[in-house]
Design a protein around this motif. Structure first.
Motif, PDB file in Angstrom:
ATOM      1  N   LYS A  25       0.837  -1.197   0.000  1.00 22.13           N
ATOM      2  CA  LYS A  25       0.000   0.000   0.000  1.00 22.13           C
ATOM      3  C   LYS A  25       0.881   1.261   0.000  1.00 22.13           C
ATOM      4  CE  LYS A  25      -3.748  -0.653   2.666  1.00 22.13           C
ATOM      5  NZ  LYS A  25      -4.427  -0.632   4.001  1.00 22.13           N
ATOM      6  N   ALA A  26       1.888   1.248   0.872  1.00 23.30           N
ATOM      7  CA  ALA A  26       2.783   2.411   0.957  1.00 23.30           C
ATOM      8  C   ALA A  26       3.508   2.629  -0.372  1.00 23.30           C
ATOM      9  CB  ALA A  26       3.779   2.214   2.093  1.00 23.30           C
ATOM     10  N   ILE A  27       3.949   1.548  -0.988  1.00 13.22           N
ATOM     11  CA  ILE A  27       4.653   1.687  -2.273  1.00 13.22           C
ATOM     12  C   ILE A  27       3.706   2.251  -3.331  1.00 13.22           C
ATOM     13  CG2 ILE A  27       5.835   0.431  -4.131  1.00 13.22           C
ATOM     14  CD1 ILE A  27       6.995  -1.425  -2.013  1.00 13.22           C
ATOM     15  N   THR A  28       2.455   1.868  -3.269  1.00  9.62           N
ATOM     16  CA  THR A  28       1.474   2.421  -4.206  1.00  9.62           C
ATOM     17  C   THR A  28       1.389   3.944  -4.077  1.00  9.62           C
ATOM     18  OG1 THR A  28       0.230   0.410  -3.865  1.00  9.62           O
ATOM     19  CG2 THR A  28      -0.893   2.150  -5.057  1.00  9.62           C
ATOM     20  N   TYR A  29       1.419   4.431  -2.837  1.00 10.84           N
ATOM     21  CA  TYR A  29       1.407   5.891  -2.648  1.00 10.84           C
ATOM     22  C   TYR A  29       2.671   6.524  -3.221  1.00 10.84           C
ATOM     23  CZ  TYR A  29      -2.521   5.281   0.571  1.00 10.84           C
ATOM     24  OH  TYR A  29      -3.720   4.966   1.128  1.00 10.84           O
ATOM     25  N   ILE A  30       3.812   5.894  -2.927  1.00 10.70           N
ATOM     26  CA  ILE A  30       5.084   6.429  -3.426  1.00 10.70           C
ATOM     27  C   ILE A  30       5.093   6.472  -4.958  1.00 10.70           C
ATOM     28  CG2 ILE A  30       7.557   5.840  -3.646  1.00 10.70           C
ATOM     29  CD1 ILE A  30       6.896   7.038  -0.935  1.00 10.70           C
ATOM     30  N   GLU A  31       4.528   5.452  -5.561  1.00  8.05           N
ATOM     31  CA  GLU A  31       4.598   5.351  -7.029  1.00  8.05           C
ATOM     32  C   GLU A  31       3.513   6.145  -7.747  1.00  8.05           C
ATOM     33  OE1 GLU A  31       4.734   1.200  -8.017  1.00  8.05           O
ATOM     34  OE2 GLU A  31       6.888   1.079  -7.604  1.00  8.05           O
ATOM     35  N   SER A  32       2.488   6.516  -7.000  1.00  8.86           N
ATOM     36  CA  SER A  32       1.369   7.218  -7.624  1.00  8.86           C
ATOM     37  C   SER A  32       1.786   8.612  -8.083  1.00  8.86           C
ATOM     38  CB  SER A  32       0.225   7.331  -6.619  1.00  8.86           C
ATOM     39  OG  SER A  32      -0.643   8.374  -6.969  1.00  8.86           O
ATOM     40  N   ASN A  33       1.136   9.109  -9.138  1.00  6.58           N
ATOM     41  CA  ASN A  33       1.437  10.464  -9.584  1.00  6.58           C
ATOM     42  C   ASN A  33       0.467  11.488  -8.996  1.00  6.58           C
ATOM     43  OD1 ASN A  33       3.751   9.836 -11.164  1.00  6.58           O
ATOM     44  ND2 ASN A  33       2.371   8.935 -12.689  1.00  6.58           N
ATOM     45  N   VAL A  36      -1.944  14.007  -3.680  1.00  8.69           N
ATOM     46  CA  VAL A  36      -2.373  13.636  -2.335  1.00  8.69           C
ATOM     47  C   VAL A  36      -1.702  12.310  -1.929  1.00  8.69           C
ATOM     48  CG1 VAL A  36      -4.574  12.773  -3.259  1.00  8.69           C
ATOM     49  CG2 VAL A  36      -4.335  13.144  -0.808  1.00  8.69           C
ATOM     50  N   HIS A  37      -1.579  11.388  -2.859  1.00  7.60           N
ATOM     51  CA  HIS A  37      -0.838  10.145  -2.574  1.00  7.60           C
ATOM     52  C   HIS A  37       0.629  10.439  -2.273  1.00  7.60           C
ATOM     53  CE1 HIS A  37      -3.892   7.307  -4.732  1.00  7.60           C
ATOM     54  NE2 HIS A  37      -4.347   7.847  -3.616  1.00  7.60           N
ATOM     55  N   TYR A  38       1.172  11.369  -3.052  1.00  7.05           N
ATOM     56  CA  TYR A  38       2.565  11.769  -2.812  1.00  7.05           C
ATOM     57  C   TYR A  38       2.735  12.201  -1.357  1.00  7.05           C
ATOM     58  CZ  TYR A  38       6.886  14.509  -3.101  1.00  7.05           C
ATOM     59  OH  TYR A  38       8.138  15.018  -2.877  1.00  7.05           O
ATOM     60  N   SER A  39       1.794  13.019  -0.867  1.00  7.37           N
ATOM     61  CA  SER A  39       1.955  13.517   0.499  1.00  7.37           C
ATOM     62  C   SER A  39       1.772  12.387   1.521  1.00  7.37           C
ATOM     63  CB  SER A  39       1.010  14.683   0.774  1.00  7.37           C
ATOM     64  OG  SER A  39      -0.321  14.224   0.804  1.00  7.37           O
ATOM     65  N   TYR A  40       0.883  11.433   1.257  1.00  2.00           N
ATOM     66  CA  TYR A  40       0.789  10.261   2.145  1.00  2.00           C
ATOM     67  C   TYR A  40       2.119   9.516   2.173  1.00  2.00           C
ATOM     68  CZ  TYR A  40      -4.338  10.688   1.673  1.00  2.00           C
ATOM     69  OH  TYR A  40      -5.631  11.131   1.668  1.00  2.00           O
ATOM     70  N   GLY A  41       2.671   9.325   0.985  1.00  2.84           N
ATOM     71  CA  GLY A  41       3.939   8.588   0.866  1.00  2.84           C
ATOM     72  C   GLY A  41       5.046   9.271   1.659  1.00  2.84           C
ATOM     73  N   GLN A  42       5.116  10.601   1.527  1.00  2.65           N
ATOM     74  CA  GLN A  42       6.175  11.335   2.223  1.00  2.65           C
ATOM     75  C   GLN A  42       5.992  11.266   3.731  1.00  2.65           C
ATOM     76  OE1 GLN A  42       8.887  12.302   0.626  1.00  2.65           O
ATOM     77  NE2 GLN A  42       7.849  11.476  -1.169  1.00  2.65           N
ATOM     78  N   GLU A  43       4.740  11.313   4.163  1.00  3.27           N
ATOM     79  CA  GLU A  43       4.475  11.244   5.593  1.00  3.27           C
ATOM     80  C   GLU A  43       4.899   9.873   6.140  1.00  3.27           C
ATOM     81  OE1 GLU A  43       0.598  12.138   8.173  1.00  3.27           O
ATOM     82  OE2 GLU A  43       0.681  13.308   6.315  1.00  3.27           O
ATOM     83  N   LEU A  44       4.576   8.843   5.391  1.00  2.00           N
ATOM     84  CA  LEU A  44       4.961   7.487   5.805  1.00  2.00           C
ATOM     85  C   LEU A  44       6.487   7.370   5.898  1.00  2.00           C
ATOM     86  CD1 LEU A  44       2.476   5.396   3.617  1.00  2.00           C
ATOM     87  CD2 LEU A  44       2.495   5.561   6.122  1.00  2.00           C
ATOM     88  N   LEU A  45       7.171   7.890   4.884  1.00  2.00           N
ATOM     89  CA  LEU A  45       8.635   7.811   4.876  1.00  2.00           C
ATOM     90  C   LEU A  45       9.234   8.520   6.080  1.00  2.00           C
ATOM     91  CD1 LEU A  45       9.767   8.422   1.209  1.00  2.00           C
ATOM     92  CD2 LEU A  45      10.216   6.410   2.606  1.00  2.00           C
ATOM     93  N   GLN A  46       8.685   9.703   6.373  1.00  2.00           N
ATOM     94  CA  GLN A  46       9.215  10.455   7.500  1.00  2.00           C
ATOM     95  C   GLN A  46       9.035   9.660   8.804  1.00  2.00           C
ATOM     96  OE1 GLN A  46      10.945  13.482   7.361  1.00  2.00           O
ATOM     97  NE2 GLN A  46      11.343  12.958   9.483  1.00  2.00           N
ATOM     98  N   SER A  47       7.881   9.029   8.962  1.00  4.19           N
ATOM     99  CA  SER A  47       7.637   8.251  10.186  1.00  4.19           C
ATOM    100  C   SER A  47       8.535   7.027  10.266  1.00  4.19           C
ATOM    101  CB  SER A  47       6.187   7.762  10.245  1.00  4.19           C
ATOM    102  OG  SER A  47       5.309   8.808  10.034  1.00  4.19           O
ATOM    103  N   LEU A  48       8.907   6.498   9.117  1.00  5.58           N
ATOM    104  CA  LEU A  48       9.671   5.242   9.108  1.00  5.58           C
ATOM    105  C   LEU A  48      11.181   5.461   9.006  1.00  5.58           C
ATOM    106  CD1 LEU A  48       7.261   3.300   6.733  1.00  5.58           C
ATOM    107  CD2 LEU A  48       7.805   2.624   9.083  1.00  5.58           C
ATOM    108  N   LEU A  49      11.569   6.734   8.845  1.00  6.68           N
ATOM    109  CA  LEU A  49      12.964   7.042   8.523  1.00  6.68           C
ATOM    110  C   LEU A  49      13.963   6.391   9.487  1.00  6.68           C
ATOM    111  CD1 LEU A  49      14.556   8.609   6.420  1.00  6.68           C
ATOM    112  CD2 LEU A  49      14.474  10.600   7.914  1.00  6.68           C
ATOM    113  N   LYS A  50      13.625   6.400  10.776  1.00  4.82           N
ATOM    114  CA  LYS A  50      14.548   5.848  11.773  1.00  4.82           C
ATOM    115  C   LYS A  50      14.791   4.356  11.578  1.00  4.82           C
ATOM    116  CE  LYS A  50      14.195   8.966  15.673  1.00  4.82           C
ATOM    117  NZ  LYS A  50      13.033   9.765  15.179  1.00  4.82           N
ATOM    118  N   ARG A  51      13.847   3.707  10.912  1.00  8.26           N
ATOM    119  CA  ARG A  51      13.991   2.263  10.723  1.00  8.26           C
ATOM    120  C   ARG A  51      14.699   1.911   9.422  1.00  8.26           C
ATOM    121  NH1 ARG A  51      11.265  -1.042  13.821  1.00  8.26           N
ATOM    122  NH2 ARG A  51      10.121  -0.060  15.505  1.00  8.26           N
TER     123      ARG A  51
END
Ligand code: GDP
Length: 331
Positions: A25-33, A36-51
């Motif tokens: 699901k997260a990859i779908t947001y990252i790959e979407s053009n 709004v998906h882009y912003s979901y993807g970026q938010e997810l990345l920021q939350s996961l960055l430490k991992r």
């Protein structure tokens, strides 16, 4: 429900717990053009960055037919059997131009794709090479957060894509074929300078001796080049991806590389500088987008192009004028 924003916290938890569904699901947001998906993807990345950042990142290139997918199948399976979790990503430069695919749509890496420790994602398609680049880099980070500890990024020996992959991995290898003459003299020198290892594949049957000879030629050549990684002498090896011969040696080389560069600080330094370069790549990309989407540019770009084509103004003047107006109309 449709229209409802997704529960991003649940996706983050899912990914950390190794849920394939949530990762997909997260990859779908990252790959979407979609923005709004882009912003979901970026938010997810920021939350996961430490991992992120705990995997060894390996880039693999070579001309079509060199044996990249056969190699990744053997190499990936070996690692999965050892308990590693392996993510295979790709940057296919043709996917951004034609929507087609040089890496091939044929059923690739059949066994590996069925292994529960493996995750294979084809190259994102459509958009610019820059877009494909961003999506692959960010997907890599998501895979790391999901616990994949070996990332393989495959590309084809065409234009910029090898430089792009070198810019996001720790270890970069070229899969080559016997009879290196052309590679060694021609434009391939640029690619050779990126490589931490050259692997002469298909060293089996009658090809075994010629492959050894080719390996020596590459070794000589590599010795004359500036190393791709500080403190590391790039070398050539032979293997047979098909017969599963020499594959484990290459993993040993990569592990040696990893411990050496971790101890020397070169690994950390490279990743820091990659993160910095990435900031600049994104700045250029966003400036470009901002410029071309600006209402003034949309309305008047063609006029200024025409004036330049007709010789009424210099090309520089046309560009300057457009910039001036964009800045004037920027809050
Ligand atoms: P790619 O285009 O670089 O991904 O190359 P493939 O992995 O699809 O391989 C191209 C062809 O070479 C296929 O027919 C493979 O079976 C064959 N091949 C790949 N590795 C080897 C090898 O180690 N030995 C031999 N003899 N053939 C191989």
């Amino acid at each position: 429900k449709a229209g409802q924003p997704p529960d991003l916290a649940a996706i983050v938890t899912g990914i950390t717990n190794g849920s394939m569904n949530e990762l997909a699901k997260a990859i779908t947001y990252i790959e979407s053009n979609s923005p709004v998906h882009y912003s979901y993807g970026q938010e997810l990345l920021q939350s996961l960055l430490k991992r992120t950042g705990r995997a060894i990142r390996i880039g693999i290139t070579g001309v079509p037919g060199a044996g990249k997918s056969t190699f990744i199948e053997s190499f990936g399976l070996m690692l999965c059997e050892q308990g590693h979790r392996v993510a295979v990503l790709a940057i296919d430069p043709s996917s951004s131009v034609s929507g087609g695919s040089i890496l091939g749509d044929k059923t690739r890496m059949e066994q590996l794709s069925r292994h529960s420790n493996a995750f294979i994602r084809p190259s994102p398609s459509g958009g610019t090479l820059g877009g494909v680049h961003r999506k692959t880099r960010e997907t890599m980070l998501l895979c790391e957060a999901a616990g994949y500890d070996v990332i393989l990024i495959e590309t084809v020996g065409v234009g910029q894509s090898e430089f792009i992959v070198r810019g996001m991995v720790d270890f970069f290898m070229l899969i080559a074929l016997t009879g290196a003459g052309d590679d060694l003299q021609g434009m391939k020198k640029g690619i050779m300078e990126l490589a931490d290892a050259v692997v002469v594949n298909k060293a089996d049957g009658e090809n075994k001796l010629p492959a050894e000879k080719t390996k020596k030629d590459y070794d000589q050549f590599l010795h004359m080049l500036k190393p791709s990684t500080k403190g590391w002498q790039s070398k050539a090896f032979t293997c047979s991806a098909l017969k599963n011969d020499g594959i484990d040696d290459i993993w040993n080389v990569i592990k040696t590389f990893q411990s050496l560069t971790e101890a020397s600080g070169v690994m950390a330094e490279r990743r820091r500088s990659q993160a910095k370069d990435w900031v600049h790549t994104l700045i250029s990309e966003q400036m470009n987008q901002y410029f071309y989407r600006h209402p003034y540019v949309k309305k008047h770009l063609a006029d200024w192009e025409n004036k330049a084509m007709d010789g009424a103004v210099t090309s520089a003047k046309a560009a300057e004028k457009l910039f001036e107006e964009v800045f004037k109309h920027t809050k």
